[in-house]
Design a protein around this motif. Structure first.
Motif, PDB file in Angstrom:
ATOM      1  N   ALA A 168       0.834  -1.196   0.000  1.00 28.99           N
ATOM      2  CA  ALA A 168       0.000   0.000   0.000  1.00 28.99           C
ATOM      3  C   ALA A 168       0.875   1.255   0.000  1.00 28.99           C
ATOM      4  CB  ALA A 168      -0.902  -0.003   1.227  1.00 28.99           C
ATOM      5  N   LEU A 169       0.209   2.371  -0.184  1.00 26.74           N
ATOM      6  CA  LEU A 169       0.855   3.679  -0.095  1.00 26.74           C
ATOM      7  C   LEU A 169       0.214   4.439   1.048  1.00 26.74           C
ATOM      8  CD1 LEU A 169       0.879   4.660  -3.870  1.00 26.74           C
ATOM      9  CD2 LEU A 169       2.793   3.775  -2.522  1.00 26.74           C
ATOM     10  N   LEU A 170       1.018   5.175   1.789  1.00 26.27           N
ATOM     11  CA  LEU A 170       0.535   6.004   2.882  1.00 26.27           C
ATOM     12  C   LEU A 170       1.187   7.367   2.742  1.00 26.27           C
ATOM     13  CD1 LEU A 170      -0.958   6.361   5.624  1.00 26.27           C
ATOM     14  CD2 LEU A 170       1.159   5.563   6.716  1.00 26.27           C
ATOM     15  N   ARG A 171       0.362   8.373   2.537  1.00 27.43           N
ATOM     16  CA  ARG A 171       0.881   9.730   2.392  1.00 27.43           C
ATOM     17  C   ARG A 171       0.418  10.573   3.571  1.00 27.43           C
ATOM     18  NH1 ARG A 171      -0.081   8.325  -2.960  1.00 27.43           N
ATOM     19  NH2 ARG A 171       1.807   8.413  -4.203  1.00 27.43           N
ATOM     20  N   SER A 172       1.367  11.245   4.166  1.00 26.86           N
ATOM     21  CA  SER A 172       1.093  12.119   5.293  1.00 26.86           C
ATOM     22  C   SER A 172       1.201  13.557   4.812  1.00 26.86           C
ATOM     23  CB  SER A 172       2.123  11.849   6.390  1.00 26.86           C
ATOM     24  OG  SER A 172       1.950  12.743   7.457  1.00 26.86           O
ATOM     25  N   ARG A 173       0.153  14.324   5.031  1.00 21.64           N
ATOM     26  CA  ARG A 173       0.119  15.740   4.638  1.00 21.64           C
ATOM     27  C   ARG A 173      -0.170  16.569   5.895  1.00 21.64           C
ATOM     28  NH1 ARG A 173       0.175  15.238  -0.800  1.00 21.64           N
ATOM     29  NH2 ARG A 173      -0.940  13.518  -1.772  1.00 21.64           N
ATOM     30  N   ARG A 174       0.890  16.773   6.679  1.00 19.66           N
ATOM     31  CA  ARG A 174       0.714  17.444   7.968  1.00 19.66           C
ATOM     32  C   ARG A 174       0.159  18.856   7.807  1.00 19.66           C
ATOM     33  NH1 ARG A 174       2.332  20.077  12.540  1.00 19.66           N
ATOM     34  NH2 ARG A 174       2.196  18.838  14.443  1.00 19.66           N
ATOM     35  N   GLU A 175       0.582  19.562   6.771  1.00 21.56           N
ATOM     36  CA  GLU A 175       0.101  20.928   6.576  1.00 21.56           C
ATOM     37  C   GLU A 175      -1.414  20.973   6.350  1.00 21.56           C
ATOM     38  OE1 GLU A 175       0.908  19.292   2.538  1.00 21.56           O
ATOM     39  OE2 GLU A 175       1.964  19.226   4.444  1.00 21.56           O
ATOM     40  N   GLN A 176      -1.990  19.848   5.940  1.00 25.93           N
ATOM     41  CA  GLN A 176      -3.437  19.738   5.750  1.00 25.93           C
ATOM     42  C   GLN A 176      -4.101  18.896   6.837  1.00 25.93           C
ATOM     43  OE1 GLN A 176      -3.859  18.026   1.845  1.00 25.93           O
ATOM     44  NE2 GLN A 176      -3.142  19.865   0.805  1.00 25.93           N
TER      45      GLN A 176
END
Length: 137
Positions: free
Chosen positions: A58-66
């Motif tokens: 799988a892919l896991l993307r973290s977008r802390r700014e959002q």
């Protein structure tokens, strides 16, 4: 395609909630008990499911700014989801989790998914409370 969504209010700042949710090393503490995330080369992760004893890439993307996490299966594209944290004032946050199943064979059904989402959000709230109490005390 089938979609599910649940939300829960948590007594902590959005940054505290997001940091707990996005910590790959501690996701087992709040994800459904049968799922285990193992970090790979970002954004790649492997998700192990105890029930089937299978690993899924799988892919896991973290977008802390959002204040947003996004994930999905890599090869078959049968599943995706996101978690969004929003501040609601007074030191509280609302966490929303959304799941999309593109292949009905991978959809466990409304009751199973609803129970898993509710349990996961409750477990995340418990982890956030522990983190906030530990930081305060």
């Amino acid at each position: 395609m089938t979609e599910y969504e649940r939300s829960r209010t948590m007594p902590a700042q959005p940054e505290q909630v997001y940091d707990q949710a996005a910590n790959v090393g501690q996701m087992d503490a709040w994800l459904p008990e049968a799922l285990h995330v193992h970090a790979g080369e970002p954004p790649a992760v492997t998700v192990h499911e105890d029930r089937t004893d299978q690993d899924t890439f799988a892919l896991l993307r973290s977008r802390r700014e959002q204040m947003r996490l996004e994930w999905g299966t890599r090869e078959q594209g049968s599943y995706s989801g996101w978690l969004q944290v929003a501040g609601i004032g007074g030191g509280a946050s609302e966490v929303t989790v959304h799941l999309s199943f593109f292949d009905e064979r991978h959809d466990p059904g409304e009751r199973a998914v609803g129970d898993a989402l509710d349990t996961s959000l409750r477990r995340l709230e418990e982890q956030v409370r522990l983190r906030v109490e530990h930081a305060a005390g």
